[in-house]
Design a protein around this motif. Sequence first.
Motif, PDB file in Angstrom:
ATOM      1  N   LYS A  24       0.829  -1.214   0.000  1.00  0.00           N
ATOM      2  CA  LYS A  24       0.000   0.000   0.000  1.00  0.00           C
ATOM      3  C   LYS A  24       0.860   1.260   0.000  1.00  0.00           C
ATOM      4  N   PRO A  28       1.832   3.643  -4.884  1.00  0.00           N
ATOM      5  CA  PRO A  28       1.634   4.961  -5.530  1.00  0.00           C
ATOM      6  C   PRO A  28       2.924   5.559  -6.076  1.00  0.00           C
ATOM      7  N   ARG A  32       2.536   6.527 -10.232  1.00  0.00           N
ATOM      8  CA  ARG A  32       2.650   7.932 -10.642  1.00  0.00           C
ATOM      9  C   ARG A  32       3.349   8.051 -12.008  1.00  0.00           C
ATOM     10  N   PRO A  65      -3.908   3.359  -5.878  1.00  0.00           N
ATOM     11  CA  PRO A  65      -4.453   4.670  -5.521  1.00  0.00           C
ATOM     12  C   PRO A  65      -5.575   5.063  -6.483  1.00  0.00           C
ATOM     13  N   GLU A  66      -6.507   5.860  -5.981  1.00  0.00           N
ATOM     14  CA  GLU A  66      -7.642   6.377  -6.768  1.00  0.00           C
ATOM     15  C   GLU A  66      -7.162   6.956  -8.109  1.00  0.00           C
ATOM     16  N   ALA A  68      -5.476   5.767 -10.536  1.00  0.00           N
ATOM     17  CA  ALA A  68      -4.207   5.325 -11.128  1.00  0.00           C
ATOM     18  C   ALA A  68      -4.458   4.544 -12.410  1.00  0.00           C
TER      19      ALA A  68
END
Length: 345
Positions: A24, A28, A32, A65-66, A68
């Motif tokens: 987790k 991200p 990215r 992540p939201e 992605a």
Amino acid sequence: MSQTLTITRPDDWHLHLRDGEMLKGVLPETTRDFGRAIIMPNLVPPVVTANDAVAYRDRILAAMPEGAEFTPLMTLYLTESTDAADVAAAHASGLVTAVKLYPAGATTNSASGVTNFDKVQGVLEKMAEIGMPLCVHGEVTDPSVDIFDREAVFIDRVLDPLRRRVPGLRVVMEHITTADGVAYVMANDADLGATITTHHLIINRNHILVGGIKPHYYCLPIAKREEHRHALVDAATSGDARFFLGTDSAPHTDPNKESACGCAGVFSATNTMSCLAHVFEQANALDKLEGFASLNGPAFYGLAPNAGQTTLTKHADPVAFPAKIVTGDGDVTLFDPGFPLYWTT
Ligand code: DOR
Ligand code: ZN
């Protein structure tokens, strides 16, 4: 005026995401900048069967992540009891992209790796038949071989004989660290490719050992002499499509690195693209960055490049990256290239 460079969205062809809170925390950092990544299977216990891969992929997707846009490309950990039919079915369904070979004991969580290569001959022959790549951690584990020689010895003793025994097998030499690795790739055909990490383009063995031991630069294969780093930079910036990016970003918490018996692994997901832009610019090869980070990998794996683009910007002043990534398992120190970075994505 700031300088910019727009390239096809990159991929990472060698990545450790771990599991649980660590997954987790670090995911991200990869989603990215990267559209896809080859996900290493060296969990405890390892990802061995198609069922293991489905479950792990689901845990990765649940940790995304939201918003992605990222596709994990799954791998299976080759053991002496891996079933050729299970591997072939997992590949045919699109679930699994490649198989990972760890010589037993070569690195972090590799105890279930291969000792007797005769036992995996059937799986490798099946993979050659269906065009499924084998990703290889190329180090011998023979305790009598010096740690700085283990890659070169692996090529002669294990890799070359293995490729002769299984003609047509597509092989990725993972995270090459030596001029020997570069030369072996260049002397062969398009069935053989190699990933190169960000950190091996930047550090040599002095960075680990001179002026006090630097555990955050300790990884496997261990960084070699400066002349080897040069050979890696030349290969990465050459435009030769057989060389492509695999960060080997491998998170361990600080207490596990800063220890009397510290873990191997450099965590570079967050600033890899910035570091690479710097290295390629220094080599007068910014025009080769897109091939290395975004085009050569998909071509080797028979996939289309990502549809999206990434624009890198060079700033007048150095840019700051966090020194550590905070995860639910503890802090993970980010790779420090040892020079100021000017590029951002
Ligand atoms: O430095 C490394 N770390 N090399 C590997 O081969 C494994 C990795 C890890 O899983 O931490
Ligand atoms: Zn790795």
